[in-house]
Design an enzyme around this catalytic site. Structure first.
Site, PDB file in Angstrom:
ATOM      1  N   VAL A   1       0.849  -1.189   0.000  1.00 31.89           N
ATOM      2  CA  VAL A   1       0.000   0.000   0.000  1.00 31.89           C
ATOM      3  C   VAL A   1       0.882   1.236   0.000  1.00 31.89           C
ATOM      4  O   VAL A   1       1.799   1.344   0.828  1.00 31.89           O
ATOM      5  CB  VAL A   1      -0.931   0.024   1.227  1.00 31.89           C
ATOM      6  CG1 VAL A   1      -1.720   1.332   1.294  1.00 31.89           C
ATOM      7  CG2 VAL A   1      -1.868  -1.171   1.211  1.00 31.89           C
ATOM      8  N   CYS A   2       0.645   2.145  -0.929  1.00 34.01           N
ATOM      9  CA  CYS A   2       1.400   3.399  -0.990  1.00 34.01           C
ATOM     10  C   CYS A   2       2.903   3.081  -1.110  1.00 34.01           C
ATOM     11  O   CYS A   2       3.299   2.276  -1.945  1.00 34.01           O
ATOM     12  CB  CYS A   2       1.070   4.245   0.234  1.00 34.01           C
ATOM     13  SG  CYS A   2       1.656   5.958   0.199  1.00 34.01           S
ATOM     14  N   THR A   3       3.743   3.676  -0.259  1.00 36.66           N
ATOM     15  CA  THR A   3       5.184   3.417  -0.340  1.00 36.66           C
ATOM     16  C   THR A   3       5.554   2.031   0.176  1.00 36.66           C
ATOM     17  O   THR A   3       6.729   1.645   0.112  1.00 36.66           O
ATOM     18  CB  THR A   3       5.977   4.485   0.433  1.00 36.66           C
ATOM     19  OG1 THR A   3       5.427   4.622   1.744  1.00 36.66           O
ATOM     20  CG2 THR A   3       5.929   5.825  -0.288  1.00 36.66           C
TER      21      THR A   3
END
Length: 320
Positions: free
Chosen positions: A107-109
């Site tokens: 998720v995301c970074t």
């Protein structure tokens, strides 16, 4: 765990709270009426960790001691991603647990952490629009506009709230669209967003440019996007021949001169749409487009949404 699918969510210091809470809320909501998922929050050593604003979160398991089959391994993002990606013990355990998991997600970074562990090798992926370069630097084929990407057993999402979108997609894969739709309604979110994440990042994402004359040209384009920025005009400004300029520009900036000018004009138009009530025709003229129709086509190409839809989403929260 019986017939429950175990979701192991990996946390670390300086995790983004929404990266963590969003997917967990989706899987927990899927349990209403019938148990379907068991969420385990794990860290190295089973230690507590910090999230956004210093919020302290307790872990339920030690990554190093997990040795059972896992349905889904999720690595969340946050400002601590770089330290996490540099932690050799964490990388070793992520690789080990990935082999025991039916699917793996970032998720995301968290996608960058997966890439650092070698888990995105040969996969298409995405991450927060501001960090796509981090994935590219790790040799990953990036889909920069995607809200989420599922490539085989590995899935990745764009930034922050996009983790909710990815979790809903997983629930749909596991239990069908009806359940995913009910969860989306309960959480008051869209089951499927209109447009990709580029609509949230209107500022042109160009490579850093070292050439002084090119940097000056790019500044001039943004300062006055309404000017007639043809290739010959830009080449003269950069003091190059037309042919040489076209090659140098594309190589250094990453897109063609025409694409860059269009993106700069879309950026200018997006700012006006969000901050004024001007008509589309006026916004088009003030941004360097000849007409509202030309503006509309450019918006769809660059952002994936129409000017009207962009204005509706970004001009106000609707509180009035």
């Amino acid at each position: 765990m019986g017939n429950l699918r175990e979701i192991v969510v990996v946390g670390y210091d300086r995790t983004a709270l929404l990266d963590l809470a969003g997917p967990i809320e989706v899987f927990q909501a899927a349990n209403y009426g019938e148990p379907r998922y068991e969420v385990t929050l794990a860290t190295l050593g089973g230690a507590p960790f910090t999230a956004t604003a210093g919020v302290r979160i307790e872990a339920g398991a030690d990554l190093r001691e997990l040795d059972r089959p896992i349905d889904t391994l999720i690595v969340v993002g946050g400002w601590g991603y770089d330290e996490a990606a540099s932690d050799a013990v964490l990388m070793t355990n992520l690789r080990r647990l990935a082999l025991k998991s039916r699917r793996v997600a970032g998720v995301c970074t968290g996608s960058v952490v997966l890439a650092s562990a070698g888990l995105l090798k040969g996969k298409k992926a995405t991450t927060h629009w501001a960090f796509t370069g981090e994935l590219e630097n790790r040799g990953v084929e990036v889909e920069p506009d995607a809200i989420f990407v599922c490539d085989g057993e590995v899935s990745t999402s764009a930034g922050v709230t996009a983790g909710i979108d990815l979790a809903l997609a997983m629930v749909e894969q596991d239990h069908g669209p009806a359940l995913a739709r009910r969860i989306a309604q309960y959480l008051v979110v869209f089951l499927q967003r209109s447009g990709g994440q580029s609509q949230f990042s209107v500022h042109t994402r160009a490579k850093p440019v070292r050439d002084g004359s090119l940097r000056a040209l790019l500044d001039d384009i943004h300062a006055d996007p309404t000017r007639e920025w043809t290739v010959p005009v830009m080449a003269r400004k950069a003091m190059m021949s037309v042919r040489h300029f076209a090659r140098v520009f594309s190589r250094n900036v990453g897109v063609s001169p025409a694409q860059y000018v269009e993106r700069a004009r879309v950026e200018a138009a997006a700012d006006r749409l969000a901050s004024t009530g001007d008509s589309l025709d006026l916004v088009a003229r003030q941004s360097g487009f000849g007409s509202a129709e030309t503006l509309r086509r450019a918006f769809l190409r660059v952002l994936g949404v129409s000017p009207g839809s962009y204005r509706a989403r970004f001009r106000t929260t609707g509180v009035a």
